[in-house]
Design a protein around this motif. Sequence first.
Motif, PDB file in Angstrom:
ATOM      1  N   GLU A   1      -8.495  -7.363   5.583  1.00 23.25           N
ATOM      2  CA  GLU A   1      -8.408  -7.143   7.031  1.00 23.25           C
ATOM      3  C   GLU A   1      -7.902  -8.407   7.738  1.00 23.25           C
ATOM      4  OE1 GLU A   1     -12.106  -6.371   8.896  1.00 23.25           O
ATOM      5  OE2 GLU A   1     -11.136  -5.890  10.809  1.00 23.25           O
ATOM      6  N   GLY A   2      -6.960  -8.212   8.626  1.00 20.34           N
ATOM      7  CA  GLY A   2      -6.420  -9.361   9.378  1.00 20.34           C
ATOM      8  C   GLY A   2      -5.142  -9.904   8.747  1.00 20.34           C
ATOM      9  N   CYS A   3      -4.903  -9.590   7.451  1.00 14.25           N
ATOM     10  CA  CYS A   3      -3.677 -10.069   6.793  1.00 14.25           C
ATOM     11  C   CYS A   3      -2.542  -9.084   7.112  1.00 14.25           C
ATOM     12  CB  CYS A   3      -3.858 -10.134   5.281  1.00 14.25           C
ATOM     13  SG  CYS A   3      -5.104 -11.322   4.796  1.00 14.25           S
ATOM     14  N   GLU A   4      -1.354  -9.614   7.294  1.00 20.87           N
ATOM     15  CA  GLU A   4      -0.223  -8.742   7.622  1.00 20.87           C
ATOM     16  C   GLU A   4       0.760  -8.598   6.467  1.00 20.87           C
ATOM     17  OE1 GLU A   4       1.408  -9.316  11.610  1.00 20.87           O
ATOM     18  OE2 GLU A   4      -0.384 -10.487  12.037  1.00 20.87           O
ATOM     19  N   ALA A   5       0.579  -9.419   5.434  1.00 20.88           N
ATOM     20  CA  ALA A   5       1.445  -9.297   4.255  1.00 20.88           C
ATOM     21  C   ALA A   5       0.632  -9.696   3.039  1.00 20.88           C
ATOM     22  CB  ALA A   5       2.665 -10.214   4.392  1.00 20.88           C
ATOM     23  N   VAL A   6       1.009  -9.116   1.900  1.00 22.23           N
ATOM     24  CA  VAL A   6       0.392  -9.563   0.654  1.00 22.23           C
ATOM     25  C   VAL A   6       1.520  -9.869  -0.329  1.00 22.23           C
ATOM     26  CG1 VAL A   6      -0.037  -7.167  -0.117  1.00 22.23           C
ATOM     27  CG2 VAL A   6      -1.283  -9.034  -1.164  1.00 22.23           C
ATOM     28  N   LEU A   7       1.495 -11.085  -0.878  1.00 19.76           N
ATOM     29  CA  LEU A   7       2.564 -11.542  -1.769  1.00 19.76           C
ATOM     30  C   LEU A   7       2.025 -11.536  -3.195  1.00 19.76           C
ATOM     31  CD1 LEU A   7       3.359 -12.587   1.069  1.00 19.76           C
ATOM     32  CD2 LEU A   7       4.268 -14.624  -0.031  1.00 19.76           C
ATOM     33  N   CYS A   8       2.742 -10.847  -4.091  1.00 18.77           N
ATOM     34  CA  CYS A   8       2.283 -10.763  -5.474  1.00 18.77           C
ATOM     35  C   CYS A   8       3.522 -10.713  -6.356  1.00 18.77           C
ATOM     36  CB  CYS A   8       1.425  -9.511  -5.672  1.00 18.77           C
ATOM     37  SG  CYS A   8       2.223  -8.019  -5.069  1.00 18.77           S
ATOM     38  N   SER A   9       3.309 -10.794  -7.688  1.00 20.08           N
ATOM     39  CA  SER A   9       4.480 -10.780  -8.561  1.00 20.08           C
ATOM     40  C   SER A   9       5.010  -9.356  -8.718  1.00 20.08           C
ATOM     41  CB  SER A   9       4.140 -11.383  -9.920  1.00 20.08           C
ATOM     42  OG  SER A   9       3.164 -10.602 -10.548  1.00 20.08           O
ATOM     43  N   LYS A  10       4.106  -8.388  -8.631  1.00 20.12           N
ATOM     44  CA  LYS A  10       4.480  -6.986  -8.829  1.00 20.12           C
ATOM     45  C   LYS A  10       3.426  -6.098  -8.195  1.00 20.12           C
ATOM     46  CE  LYS A  10       6.668  -4.899 -12.778  1.00 20.12           C
ATOM     47  NZ  LYS A  10       6.497  -4.503 -14.160  1.00 20.12           N
ATOM     48  N   ILE A  11       3.831  -4.892  -7.851  1.00 16.74           N
ATOM     49  CA  ILE A  11       2.840  -3.959  -7.289  1.00 16.74           C
ATOM     50  C   ILE A  11       3.311  -2.530  -7.548  1.00 16.74           C
ATOM     51  CG2 ILE A  11       3.916  -4.182  -4.978  1.00 16.74           C
ATOM     52  CD1 ILE A  11       1.088  -3.659  -3.825  1.00 16.74           C
ATOM     53  N   GLY A  12       2.384  -1.645  -7.824  1.00 17.25           N
ATOM     54  CA  GLY A  12       2.739  -0.253  -8.089  1.00 17.25           C
ATOM     55  C   GLY A  12       3.132   0.482  -6.814  1.00 17.25           C
ATOM     56  N   TYR A  13       3.745   1.635  -7.023  1.00 22.88           N
ATOM     57  CA  TYR A  13       4.291   2.388  -5.887  1.00 22.88           C
ATOM     58  C   TYR A  13       3.186   2.887  -4.955  1.00 22.88           C
ATOM     59  CZ  TYR A  13       6.787   5.953  -3.291  1.00 22.88           C
ATOM     60  OH  TYR A  13       7.304   6.707  -2.276  1.00 22.88           O
ATOM     61  N   GLU A  14       2.097   3.416  -5.570  1.00 26.78           N
ATOM     62  CA  GLU A  14       1.043   4.011  -4.721  1.00 26.78           C
ATOM     63  C   GLU A  14       0.332   2.984  -3.853  1.00 26.78           C
ATOM     64  OE1 GLU A  14      -0.042   7.459  -7.810  1.00 26.78           O
ATOM     65  OE2 GLU A  14      -1.462   7.165  -6.166  1.00 26.78           O
ATOM     66  N   PRO A  15      -0.152   1.882  -4.444  1.00 25.84           N
ATOM     67  CA  PRO A  15      -0.807   0.900  -3.571  1.00 25.84           C
ATOM     68  C   PRO A  15       0.156   0.338  -2.533  1.00 25.84           C
ATOM     69  CG  PRO A  15      -0.650   0.055  -5.818  1.00 25.84           C
ATOM     70  CD  PRO A  15      -0.263   1.491  -5.861  1.00 25.84           C
ATOM     71  N   TRP A  16       1.446   0.269  -2.907  1.00 25.55           N
ATOM     72  CA  TRP A  16       2.456  -0.189  -1.925  1.00 25.55           C
ATOM     73  C   TRP A  16       2.396   0.679  -0.671  1.00 25.55           C
ATOM     74  CZ3 TRP A  16       6.620  -3.864  -2.413  1.00 25.55           C
ATOM     75  CH2 TRP A  16       7.506  -3.846  -1.320  1.00 25.55           C
ATOM     76  N   GLU A  17       2.409   1.991  -0.917  1.00 20.96           N
ATOM     77  CA  GLU A  17       2.412   2.915   0.227  1.00 20.96           C
ATOM     78  C   GLU A  17       1.146   2.809   1.063  1.00 20.96           C
ATOM     79  OE1 GLU A  17       3.096   6.925  -1.130  1.00 20.96           O
ATOM     80  OE2 GLU A  17       5.020   6.857  -0.061  1.00 20.96           O
ATOM     81  N   VAL A  18       0.003   2.743   0.335  1.00 19.23           N
ATOM     82  CA  VAL A  18      -1.274   2.707   1.059  1.00 19.23           C
ATOM     83  C   VAL A  18      -1.383   1.414   1.873  1.00 19.23           C
ATOM     84  CG1 VAL A  18      -3.790   2.847   0.836  1.00 19.23           C
ATOM     85  CG2 VAL A  18      -2.333   4.097  -0.748  1.00 19.23           C
ATOM     86  N   LEU A  19      -0.926   0.308   1.286  1.00 16.45           N
ATOM     87  CA  LEU A  19      -0.965  -0.968   2.016  1.00 16.45           C
ATOM     88  C   LEU A  19      -0.102  -0.885   3.265  1.00 16.45           C
ATOM     89  CD1 LEU A  19      -0.755  -3.501  -0.947  1.00 16.45           C
ATOM     90  CD2 LEU A  19      -2.486  -3.593   0.845  1.00 16.45           C
ATOM     91  N   GLU A  20       1.104  -0.369   3.070  1.00 16.32           N
ATOM     92  CA  GLU A  20       2.027  -0.270   4.209  1.00 16.32           C
ATOM     93  C   GLU A  20       1.424   0.573   5.339  1.00 16.32           C
ATOM     94  OE1 GLU A  20       6.797  -0.675   3.523  1.00 16.32           O
ATOM     95  OE2 GLU A  20       5.835   1.212   3.045  1.00 16.32           O
ATOM     96  N   GLU A  21       0.818   1.708   4.926  1.00 11.82           N
ATOM     97  CA  GLU A  21       0.190   2.572   5.945  1.00 11.82           C
ATOM     98  C   GLU A  21      -0.927   1.845   6.681  1.00 11.82           C
ATOM     99  OE1 GLU A  21      -1.108   5.943   3.725  1.00 11.82           O
ATOM    100  OE2 GLU A  21       0.956   6.629   3.383  1.00 11.82           O
ATOM    101  N   SER A  22      -1.539   0.872   5.987  1.00  9.87           N
ATOM    102  CA  SER A  22      -2.647   0.132   6.611  1.00  9.87           C
ATOM    103  C   SER A  22      -2.165  -1.077   7.399  1.00  9.87           C
ATOM    104  CB  SER A  22      -3.624  -0.353   5.532  1.00  9.87           C
ATOM    105  OG  SER A  22      -3.945   0.671   4.668  1.00  9.87           O
ATOM    106  N   GLY A  23      -0.869  -1.247   7.485  1.00 10.19           N
ATOM    107  CA  GLY A  23      -0.340  -2.354   8.284  1.00 10.19           C
ATOM    108  C   GLY A  23      -0.239  -3.670   7.524  1.00 10.19           C
ATOM    109  N   ILE A  24      -0.350  -3.603   6.188  1.00 12.59           N
ATOM    110  CA  ILE A  24      -0.202  -4.819   5.378  1.00 12.59           C
ATOM    111  C   ILE A  24       1.083  -4.671   4.566  1.00 12.59           C
ATOM    112  CG2 ILE A  24      -1.246  -6.298   3.611  1.00 12.59           C
ATOM    113  CD1 ILE A  24      -3.970  -5.004   4.353  1.00 12.59           C
ATOM    114  N   GLN A  25       2.034  -5.556   4.784  1.00 11.79           N
ATOM    115  CA  GLN A  25       3.325  -5.421   4.116  1.00 11.79           C
ATOM    116  C   GLN A  25       3.271  -6.018   2.709  1.00 11.79           C
ATOM    117  OE1 GLN A  25       6.073  -3.721   5.249  1.00 11.79           O
ATOM    118  NE2 GLN A  25       6.702  -4.086   3.121  1.00 11.79           N
ATOM    119  N   PRO A  26       3.403  -5.186   1.656  1.00  5.92           N
ATOM    120  CA  PRO A  26       3.437  -5.756   0.304  1.00  5.92           C
ATOM    121  C   PRO A  26       4.772  -6.461   0.078  1.00  5.92           C
ATOM    122  CG  PRO A  26       3.151  -3.365   0.259  1.00  5.92           C
ATOM    123  CD  PRO A  26       3.560  -3.726   1.639  1.00  5.92           C
TER     124      PRO A  26
END
Length: 502
Positions: free
Chosen positions: A438-463
């Motif tokens: 909560e409060g973070c607007e982006a999450v930086l990682c080496s890789k991320i799956g498609y589903e969590p990508w979508e859920v994060l984006e919907e929550s306002g956190i840009q993967p």
Amino acid sequence: MELKVIGQSADNTAESGCSASGCGGSSDQLSHLPDHIRDKVHNHPCYSEEAHHHFARMHVAVAPACNIQCHYCNRKYDCANESRPGVVSELLTPDQAVKKVMAVAANIPQMTVLGIAGPGDPLANPERTFDTFRQLTEKAPDIKLCVSTNGLSLPDQVDELCKHNIDHVTITINCVDPDVGAKIYPWIFWNNRRIKGRKGAKILIEQQQKGLKMLTDRGILVKVNSVMIPGVNDQHLEEVSKVVKEKGAFLHNVMPLIAEAEHGTFYGVMGQRGPTHDELQNLQDKCAGDMNMMRHCRQCRADAVGMLGEDRGDEFTMDKVEVMDVDYEQAMKKRADYQAEIEAKLEAQKSSANETFIPLTALTKQKKETRPVLMAVATSGGGVINQHFGHAKEFLIYEASMTDVRFIGHRKVDLYCSGGDTCGDAETTLQKTIRLLEGCEAVLCSKIGYEPWEVLEESGIQPNGEHAMEPIEDAVAKVYAEMAESGQLEQQRQADQLQAGA
Ligand code: CLF
Ligand code: SF4
């Protein structure tokens, strides 16, 4: 090549010397220090924020007894001074501890520091503690020794600590006012008597302050740990920070109270809450005006092994250690080479960064005032973005702004992906992770799956998986610049203003 980003002043002209990693990162945190102090901290993972990305520590649990009672401690569990609650797997004799340290050092060459931090108070168990230190000084002279104490018997032990060449001491100081202390410490054991309430707290505080002064007078680096307890000492810790700084403490580490009913502690049972992320950060920021703050503490177990935030204790249980064949002479050479390699790499990164300063203005043409942004980073160490989103057990949190990138803490998450290519099977845990971020607007990682990508984006956190293997602070600065460039930071400000006016 690694980029370094220099910030902007309020009028958006590039300022000199304020690199993204320098302002918030630890390289510049250390650069103002005299050489002899830098030598002591540059590879200590707790005393240097940068070092914690590259060097490891271990604790040996040789100290079972304690001479005080804290309301946040139940000694069935680890010492809350220096550990998260959890039983110590094995209590060790000094001889066992020495064997274990040498086995770990031979196998984890980046392990530079051995600390004794419980499960009770190391200085309430002086024979066991100093026997361990004495043997290690002889047998493993390349390992730094470190101790953590509640401070009650510290003044009596300072001479002995100096004999063992201990450069780093942590004192847990939760208050400098006995009335506050009476709410944290029900009793102390002093001169063969149990002394309760305010009177006991007063003695403890006096001993802590006396011990702190004695250590700093002798040139020993002292870190002060304080447990932040909302409603008890949260309003008081700024004062503590000032007082300990005046007495020469090197670093202040304000840690959140961990209190759960199942730990059986007084606070846990009474429902005393710990601070929120925001409350902790606000207090750390207020104290930072007065002294260096530690923000990367992981509240380790009293038998922790490995990099901060990881625990490799299971690989080094005594039954495994007993059958390990360790040639320490050989191991010391390997360790020295390995550590020299890390340091050479860090030096090279620094000088290449110095040659390639890039003004933030070069990364963004955004000329309007932009607001700061919190970003979460998945890393398994080394100071780079190198972890899959679903494998991250914790995220480092950075705050980026037009003037700098600064590390502000870490947040632990439940591991929801046990491997394989399918991320998102356990959506509820993913939701928990999202709440944690909560409060973070982006999450930086080496890789991320498609589903969590979508859920994060919907929550306002840009993967963001575009900066794999890049130095963290550079990547955060670049993502911030992209956000500024796109105008979203300004737009958000306008939206905030509109909302405030509505
Ligand atoms: Fe251990 Fe403590 Fe020494 Fe570090 S831990 S005795 S200073 S070697 Fe470090 Fe762990 Fe935080 Fe302690 S992250 S709990 S501050
Ligand atoms: Fe527990 Fe440590 Fe406090 Fe002793 S000093 S009561 S071991 S938290």
